[in-house]
Write a protein that holds these residues in place. Sequence first.
Motif, PDB file in Angstrom:
ATOM      1  N   ASP A  41      69.665 162.262 -45.874  1.00 45.97           N
ATOM      2  CA  ASP A  41      69.963 162.911 -47.048  1.00 45.97           C
ATOM      3  C   ASP A  41      70.785 161.245 -47.577  1.00 45.97           C
ATOM      4  OD1 ASP A  41      68.900 165.231 -46.886  1.00 45.97           O
ATOM      5  OD2 ASP A  41      70.836 166.473 -46.347  1.00 45.97           O
ATOM      6  N   VAL A  42      71.062 161.509 -49.145  1.00 50.37           N
ATOM      7  CA  VAL A  42      72.113 160.724 -49.569  1.00 50.37           C
ATOM      8  C   VAL A  42      73.490 161.682 -49.302  1.00 50.37           C
ATOM      9  CG1 VAL A  42      72.697 159.415 -52.062  1.00 50.37           C
ATOM     10  CG2 VAL A  42      70.160 160.479 -51.358  1.00 50.37           C
ATOM     11  N   PHE A  43      74.084 160.171 -48.895  1.00 48.34           N
ATOM     12  CA  PHE A  43      75.650 160.875 -48.980  1.00 48.34           C
ATOM     13  C   PHE A  43      76.359 159.878 -49.761  1.00 48.34           C
ATOM     14  CE2 PHE A  43      74.406 157.998 -45.986  1.00 48.34           C
ATOM     15  CZ  PHE A  43      75.167 157.201 -45.777  1.00 48.34           C
ATOM     16  N   ALA A  44      77.749 160.184 -49.881  1.00 45.98           N
ATOM     17  CA  ALA A  44      78.805 159.269 -50.264  1.00 45.98           C
ATOM     18  C   ALA A  44      78.688 158.365 -49.539  1.00 45.98           C
ATOM     19  CB  ALA A  44      80.089 160.075 -50.833  1.00 45.98           C
ATOM     20  N   ALA A  45      79.270 157.253 -49.904  1.00 45.93           N
ATOM     21  CA  ALA A  45      80.015 155.840 -48.191  1.00 45.93           C
ATOM     22  C   ALA A  45      81.016 155.587 -48.477  1.00 45.93           C
ATOM     23  CB  ALA A  45      78.699 154.943 -48.268  1.00 45.93           C
ATOM     24  N   GLU A  46      82.113 155.315 -47.723  1.00 43.09           N
ATOM     25  CA  GLU A  46      82.622 154.958 -47.765  1.00 43.09           C
ATOM     26  C   GLU A  46      83.053 153.720 -46.544  1.00 43.09           C
ATOM     27  OE1 GLU A  46      85.639 157.561 -47.674  1.00 43.09           O
ATOM     28  OE2 GLU A  46      85.883 158.490 -48.804  1.00 43.09           O
ATOM     29  N   ARG A  47      82.192 153.178 -45.760  1.00 39.14           N
ATOM     30  CA  ARG A  47      82.170 152.601 -45.049  1.00 39.14           C
ATOM     31  C   ARG A  47      81.287 151.364 -45.225  1.00 39.14           C
ATOM     32  NH1 ARG A  47      80.987 155.254 -39.445  1.00 39.14           N
ATOM     33  NH2 ARG A  47      82.774 156.058 -38.884  1.00 39.14           N
ATOM     34  N   ASP A  48      81.094 150.115 -44.647  1.00 41.07           N
ATOM     35  CA  ASP A  48      80.646 149.139 -45.124  1.00 41.07           C
ATOM     36  C   ASP A  48      79.182 149.362 -43.801  1.00 41.07           C
ATOM     37  OD1 ASP A  48      80.488 148.380 -42.225  1.00 41.07           O
ATOM     38  OD2 ASP A  48      82.207 147.612 -42.268  1.00 41.07           O
ATOM     39  N   ARG A  49      78.006 148.812 -44.563  1.00 39.03           N
ATOM     40  CA  ARG A  49      77.073 148.839 -44.220  1.00 39.03           C
ATOM     41  C   ARG A  49      76.413 148.690 -43.371  1.00 39.03           C
ATOM     42  NH1 ARG A  49      72.724 145.560 -47.461  1.00 39.03           N
ATOM     43  NH2 ARG A  49      71.634 145.345 -46.122  1.00 39.03           N
ATOM     44  N   GLU A  50      77.539 147.758 -42.278  1.00 42.89           N
ATOM     45  CA  GLU A  50      76.467 147.541 -41.103  1.00 42.89           C
ATOM     46  C   GLU A  50      77.200 148.548 -40.018  1.00 42.89           C
ATOM     47  OE1 GLU A  50      78.484 144.226 -40.119  1.00 42.89           O
ATOM     48  OE2 GLU A  50      77.068 142.366 -41.414  1.00 42.89           O
ATOM     49  N   LYS A  51      78.241 149.582 -40.308  1.00 43.39           N
ATOM     50  CA  LYS A  51      79.109 150.139 -39.329  1.00 43.39           C
ATOM     51  C   LYS A  51      77.941 152.021 -40.065  1.00 43.39           C
ATOM     52  CE  LYS A  51      83.611 148.496 -39.364  1.00 43.39           C
ATOM     53  NZ  LYS A  51      85.110 149.334 -39.561  1.00 43.39           N
ATOM     54  N   LEU A  52      77.438 151.920 -40.973  1.00 48.16           N
ATOM     55  CA  LEU A  52      76.546 152.804 -41.360  1.00 48.16           C
ATOM     56  C   LEU A  52      75.090 152.693 -40.462  1.00 48.16           C
ATOM     57  CD1 LEU A  52      76.816 153.417 -44.758  1.00 48.16           C
ATOM     58  CD2 LEU A  52      77.571 155.176 -43.300  1.00 48.16           C
TER      59      LEU A  52
END
Length: 112
Positions: A41-52
Motif C-alpha cells: 500500500d502507499v505509506f508515509a516514508a521517513e526512511r531512505d529508499r535503500e533501507k525501504l
Amino acid sequence: MRRRAAFAAIVLSLPAAAYAAPRWTFCVAAAGSAPDVWISDVFAAERDREKLEGAFKTAVERLGASGANVQCPSPREDKTVAVNAQIDAEAFNRKIGATLHAVPPSDFPPPR
C-alpha cells in the motif's frame, strides 16, 4: 520593537518547520522468472529508499519470494501522486500477465 516582532514570528514558526510534511511512496517486488509481483500500500516514508527496499525485500521473502528484485519509488509530497503511481504499477503488471500479491500492512512498512 521590530526585532521583537521578528523574533516572535520566527519562534512561532519553528514548531511548524520542525514537523515536515509526510512523504509518500509504495514498494513493488518481482520474483525472478516467476510471474509473481508483490506490491505494498502507499505509506508515509521517513526512511531512505535503500533501507525501504531492504525492508520490503525481507517482507516479501517471508511471503515466499526468494531473490526478488525490489523497487520503491522516491517518496513524494503529494499522496495522490503516489497513489496514482501505485495504481499505474498494478495496471502495468496485470497487463503483462503478472500475478499480483498484496503485502499485508502488518508486514510493511517496518515500524519506525
